[in-house]
Each structure stands twice: as structure tokens, then as C-alpha cells.
Scaffold this active site. Structure first.
Site, short mmCIF file in Angstrom:
data_model
loop_
_atom_site.label_atom_id
_atom_site.label_comp_id
_atom_site.label_asym_id
_atom_site.label_seq_id
_atom_site.Cartn_x
_atom_site.Cartn_y
_atom_site.Cartn_z
N CYS A 2 0.86 -1.18 0.00
CA CYS A 2 0.00 0.00 0.00
C CYS A 2 0.90 1.24 0.00
O CYS A 2 1.96 1.25 0.63
CB CYS A 2 -0.93 0.12 1.20
SG CYS A 2 -2.11 -1.21 1.34
N GLY A 102 -0.71 -1.34 6.27
CA GLY A 102 -0.35 -2.28 7.33
C GLY A 102 -1.54 -3.15 7.69
O GLY A 102 -2.51 -3.24 6.94
N LYS A 612 5.59 -4.32 -4.53
CA LYS A 612 7.05 -4.25 -4.50
C LYS A 612 7.61 -4.56 -3.12
O LYS A 612 8.58 -5.30 -3.00
CB LYS A 612 7.48 -2.86 -4.96
CG LYS A 612 8.98 -2.70 -5.09
CD LYS A 612 9.51 -3.50 -6.26
CE LYS A 612 11.02 -3.44 -6.38
NZ LYS A 612 11.51 -4.54 -7.22
#
Ligand code: M6R
Length: 617
Positions: A2, A102, A612
Site C-alpha cells: 500500500c 499495514g 514491491k
């Protein structure tokens, strides 16, 4: 995973946030959203899909005025990727809005408690729980936003980088981090602030940034600056402003169609940048401060344990060969995700090397913490300067690959191998396990690698032709031996992740223990068969494949005739030492997967379901 972006200052927030989200899309691209404060009210727009979909929607849905706002690009954890689960999330009153990177692990119990107090929820996310928890605390105790965020975070178990905004206090944004990165860009005269998961969204506006540490929060006030505090005990933290060393050019495509292709082509420079100042051939020395300062630890090590994930784990496997071969130190290579949960035997005489491009991979970070708790010395090999893993390690060495944006790792892999090779050579010299002439040969050859990578890249047209022939294959095999077995694994991973073709990597000789059953005339098999390193044995393996009609793509040394006579196709790479050959043999495999994915019209830089930096378990 995110990406989060925020802005408060004199400029229009929308373009800064939307462009910032595009740069952070590598962190997740399941959905995207934005919240802007237009001076009177909050305007929220969010959608499943990419930032481009959001951009198309925003202009129809909301006014894009306002000098403050927050935005998010999501990699879904809790709740499927749809419009409702997209961030930002607004509290029940409509006053508070949050973006979050998270996982809140105890969100279910918090949610039940909030439901019992009359709260309702639109989404399945943990984040909507957090924003309502903050609201409830704010209401109950009549607290300011910053205090309410702090109290809420002390009730939360999990990981987060958050930005929270209260439409009744439009001059401030509250941010906090635990386990997920968060940078604050500081404009001139403290009159504007940028919030982002990394510095890329604000590079053209400021080079001054503050990186929050874990368990820190900051209250950012327009014209008044930032105040950083510890979330647990409210103690004040001194603000440390860093000057950023990266520039915009490094994070743009520079004329290439994709970041992955640009990064493949950057490898000669990235490898040079990685050994520059460390490999001093004329003096026949290797200088690495992190190794020199801790030489005793390395030399007294019982063994080296390497922890990493994905491509970085493959670089660790290459390092196992080189450390054992040259420095004669026993090495174990562990998936960080397994290591952290299997009660491993670690003691003070172990050196743990953690490898990570992003320096944020949650499993690798947890493995480091475990190793440190048992007294082991931890050495980090990271690309991102100042990342969590770099900071958590006792010492380390950066790969100087520059920003890697494509989700499929390429230049990170070859620069990791470069750093690990330098360390192995330095230790081998210190231990006397390498002769001075062999040492010099290695230095010379390593220095020649960038030129040889350039040569390997010249096979691009040949690789395109081969890609066209096999792009519709349903399965691929990759075979290699010794130093090139990890390269076979890496080749298969590259193809899987960007083309979605099933691929497996094997040590060439293992084929006869099972995978050979898969071989028929429809199976393409990339075999790494360079001259140095078990060449004759690999040629025998190629014969075995040929007699079962498999289609052979040989990765061979320039001038090879034997494999050329057997294989359906060959791709040449320049000759080098066996220990350095992965730096060359991996290049054609990167290009092969790239071209196949492009021909299949896949999203090369943002393959489905991936992100990523993997900051969740
Ligand atoms: O940032 P890290 O090197 O710690 O990331 C580890 C893996 O997530 C990463 O290498 C992943 O496997 C890549 N997508 C592979 O191309």
C-alpha cells in the site's frame, strides 16, 4: 504494501497526491482513493483498480480544490479489492478520514466493541475500525486528534503507517508508524508538508525529509512545523531532517516502455556503482567499512546464516556457493518466513546476513529481530537507504542499484550478488583461503562484469525471437548447476510473476529424479550451460532432454559449439569466472520473461496480486 500520500500547504493538494500515488503504485494497485478538504467539507473518491481509474473518476465525482488531502493505493489484505474497501475510510460522524498501510491484527475484537457502542461499518477492513476507534476515543475523553490517535494506537496490535485528518481541524494532519515506512517532506519555511510511504512523491518539491521511526507519531501543522512523539510514552523526539540523495530522473522510465526494461538495462551502471570505492584493483584490496569494522565477528563465525525472501533469497543461494567456495565458511540459506517461525538454533557465534532490496520485507525484518534476540550479529544487505532492515541490522552494506520500481526484481539481484561477492572475497583474503593471484583475478573479472553485461544485453533481438516462439507455452523448466542453480530458480520466478506462465527451476541433475516426466515436445526448457562449471554434465542433461523431445533454450558461453549442436536455440553470454557467471546468465532470463510478458500483454511493472515491498507476513 500500500502507498500513502498526503499534502498540506499553499498549493493545490490534488495534483500532488494523484501524481504521488502514481509513483507509489508499485506498492499496491488493487484500488485507489483520495480525500480532499475543499475549505468546507471532505470530498472522498475511491475505486477498485489503478490510480488511472481513480483519476478518471475523481474529476467526474468531486471538486479537486483544496490545499489539504490524503490518498492511498492499496494492496488488499482485509477485504476484497472493491470500491468500498478502498481507502480513505471515513469515521461514522464523517469528521475523520484515514489512510493506512499495514494490518491491525486485533481489529475484530475492537470492531465488536465499537459495534456494541453503536458504530456501523461499511467495509470489511481493519482500517475502518481504526478510524472509528480514534473517533470514539476523541469523543469519550474530549481529546484533541493527536492525543486520540495516540491512545488508539496504544490499543492496537499490528503494523501501520497512517495519516489521519479531522475536517474540523483542517490545519493539521496526524501521522504515525509501526512496521510500515513513512516519510515527511518539509517545504521551505515550514509552510508545506508532504507525507508519503517513500520520498518519490515529493522529490520535485523538496529534498528535505524526516523519516519516522517505528513507534513514533507526528503532528503536522500548516505554518507551525512538525512535532514528533513516541506513541508509547508521549516523550518528545528530536526532529532529524535528512537531505535526500535521489533525484527525479532516477524514478522515471527514461524512454523505456517499462521500468523493468529500464532496470535490466541499468545493470552495468548499477553493478559499477555497487563496487565503486570498494573494489580497489590497483591496490589489490577490497574496502567495506561494515565488514572491516566487524572483521572479528566474521572470522570467528561458526557459520553464516542468510535470511531473505524471493529474489533476494536466490541471491543468498548464490552467496552460499561463493562464501563456501572462496572463504570456506559454512553457510545456511533460509527463507525468512520459515526461519522466524521454526525455533531455529542460533547462537552468539553466528553471523546472520539479511538480504532485502526494499529493506522493508516484514518476514526478513522479523527474522533479524529473532536472530538479534539470540545474540547473533546481523549484517544487512539492502538497497533502500535508511530502510527498516538497514536500521535494524548491526552493520551492513548497501547495494547501490538506485531505485527499483518494477515489481520484478532485476538490478537488485545482480547488485546483491556483487556485494556478497565482495564480502566473500574480502573474508577469503583475510582467512587466507584464496591465493593472491586468484584474488587479483577475481577483482579483475568483477571489474569487467559491467562491460560483459552490456554484451549480454545485445542478445535482445535473438531473445525476442525465442520469446515469440514460446510465449504460448503453458509450462517452462529452468535448469542450472552449481552457481547457476539459483539462477534457474530466479529465471523461473521472473517468468511466473510477470507472465503468469507456470515455471519451475531445478538443479539440472535433479531432473532425472522426477521433473523429467514432464518433458515432451511442448515443454520449453532453459538450460544454463556455460563453459565453466560442470559443463560436460549439463551437456549430458541436455542430451536427456533432447531424447524426450523437449525444446532446449541453451544459455551458453560465447563461441560454444557443442550445445549449439544440440539445442533448439542458444543465447550467448561472455565468458567469465564460474563464481561470477550468475551476473551474466541471469540477464537473458530476465529479458526472456520480459518479452514473453509484453507479448502476452501483461502488466509487466505491476503484475497481478503482487507489490514491491511486502510489509505483511
Ligand atoms: O525487498 P525484498 O528484496 O526483501 O523483497 C523480497 C521479495 O519480495 C522480492 O524479491 C520478490 O520476490 C520480487 N517480486 C521478485 O522479483
Amino acid at each position: 504494501m500500500c502507498g500513502i500520500v498526503g499534502y498540506i500547504g499553499p498549493r493545490k493538494a490534488y495534483p500532488i497526491i494523484i501524481e504521488g500515488l502514481k509513483r507509489l503504485e508499485y506498492r499496491g494497485y488493487d484500488s485507489a482513493g483520495i480525500a480532499l478538504f475543499d475549505g468546507k467539507d471532505l470530498k472522498v473518491s475511491k475505486t477498485k483498480g489503478k490510480v488511472a481509474d481513480l483519476e478518471a473518476q475523481v474529476e467526474k465525482e468531486i471538486t479537486t480544490t483544496g490545499n489539504v488531502g490524503i490518498g492511498h493505493t492499496r494492496w488488499a489484505t482485509h477485504g476484497v479489492p472493491n470500491d468500498v474497501n478502498s481507502h480513505p475510510h471515513v469515521s461514522n460522524s464523517g469528521n475523520l478520514v484515514i489512510i493506512h498501510n499495514g494490518i491491525i491484527e486485533n481489529y475484530e475484537s475492537l470492531k465488536l466493541e465499537l459495534i456494541s457502542r453503536g458504530y456501523t461499518f461499511k467495509s470489511d477492513t481493519d482500517t475502518e475500525v481504526l478510524v472509528n476507534l480514534i473517533e470514539e476515543i476523541q469523543k469519550q475523553d474530549n481529546l484533541k486528534l493527536g492525543k486520540a490517535v495516540q491512545v488508539a494506537l496504544n490499543q492496537v496490535i499490528g503494523a501501520y503507517a497512517i495519516a489521519v485528518f479531522d475536517k474540523n481541524k483542517p490545519e493539521e494532519i496526524v501521522v504515525a508508524r509501526l512496521g510500515s515506512p513513512l516519510a515527511i517532506g518539509i517545504g521551505d519555511n515550514d509552510d508545506e508538508f508532504f507525507i508519503a510511504s517513500d520520498a518519490s512523491p515529493f522529490l520535485e518539491y523538496t529534498k528535505n525529509a524526516v523519516y519516522l521511526e517505528d513507534e513514533e507519531m507526528a503532528i503536522i501543522r500548516f505554518h507551525k512545523g512538525i512535532k514528533i512523539r513516541k506513541i508509547k510514552d508521549d516523550s518528545v523526539v528530536e526532529t532529524f531532517v535528512q537531505e535526500l540523495q535521489i533525484n527525479l530522473e532516477q524514478i522515471e522510465k527514461g524512454g523505456f516502455d517499462h521500468f523493468m526494461l529500464k532496470e535490466i538495462h541499468e545493470q552495468p551502471k548499477a553493478i559499477t556503482d555497487t563496487y565503486r570505492g570498494r573494489l580497489l584493483r590497483n591496490e589489490a584490496i577490497i574496502k567495506m567499512a561494515g565488514v572491516e569494522d566487524n572483521m572479528k565477528k566474521f572470522l570467528n563465525a561458526n557459520r553464516i546464516i542468510i535470511v531473505a525472501c524471493g529474489t533476494s533469497w536466490h541471491a543468498g543461494l548464490v552467496a552460499e556457493y561463493i562464501f563456501e567456495d572462496l572463504a570456506r565458511i559454512p553457510v545456511e540459506v533460509e527463507y525468512a518466513s520459515e526461519f522466524r517461525y521454526r525455533n531455529p538454533v542460533i547462537n552468539e557465534d553466528d553471523v546472520v546476513i539479511a538480504i532485502s532490496q526494499s529493506g522493508e520485507t516484514a518476514d526478513t525484518l522479523a527474522a533479524i529481530k529473532l536472530a538479534k534476540s539470540k545474540g547473533a550479529f546481523v549484517f544487512g544487505v539492502c538497497n533502500v537507504v535508511g530502510s527498516s532492515i538497514a536500521r535494524e541490522s548491526d552493520a551492513g552494506a548497501y547495494t547501490h542499484a538506485g531505485p527499483e520500481i518494477g515489481v520484478a526484481s532485476t538490478k537488485a539481484f545482480t547488485t546483491q550478488i556483487t556485494v556478497l561477492t565482495l564480502i566473500a572475497l574480502r573474508l577469503a583474503r583475510a582467512k587466507g583461503t584464496i591465493s593472491s593471484s586468484d584474488f587479483r583475478t577475481h577483482l579483475l573479472e568483477l571489474e569487467l562484469i559491467p562491460k560483459k553485461v552490456e554484451k549480454a544485453l545485445e542478445s535482445d533481438d535473438n531473445i525476442k525471437v525465442i520469446s515469440k516462439i514460446y510465449k504460448d507455452a503453458k509450462n517452462f523448466l529452468y535448469l542450472g548447476r552449481g552457481y547457476n542453480f539459483p539462477v534457474a530458480l530466479e529465471g523461473a520466478l521472473k517468468l511466473k510473476e510477470i507472465s503468469y506462465i507456470h515455471a519451475e527451476g531445478y538443479p539440472a541433475a535433479e531432473m532425472k529424479h522426477g521433473p523429467i516426466a514432464l518433458i515432451d515436445e511442448n515443454m520449453p526448457i532453459a538450460v544454463i550451460a556455460t563453459k565453466k562449471g560442470h559443463y560436460e554434465k549439463v551437456v549430458s542433461n541436455i542430451q536427456e532432454i533432447k531424447s524426450r523431445k523437449g525444446k532446449i533454450i541453451g544459455i551458453v558461453t560465447e563461441g560454444d559449439t557443442q550445445v549449439r549442436g544440440l539445442a533448439d536455440h542458444v543465447i550467448e553470454v561472455p565468458e567469465t569466472l564460474e563464481s561470477l557467471s550468475p551476473l551474466l546468465t541471469t540477464i537473458p532470463l530476465q529479458l526472456l520473461s520480459y518479452h514473453i510478458a509484453v507479448m502476452l500483454d501483461k502488466n509487466v511493472d505491476q503484475p497481478r496480486n503482487l507489490a514491491k515491498s511486502v510489509t505483511v507476513e
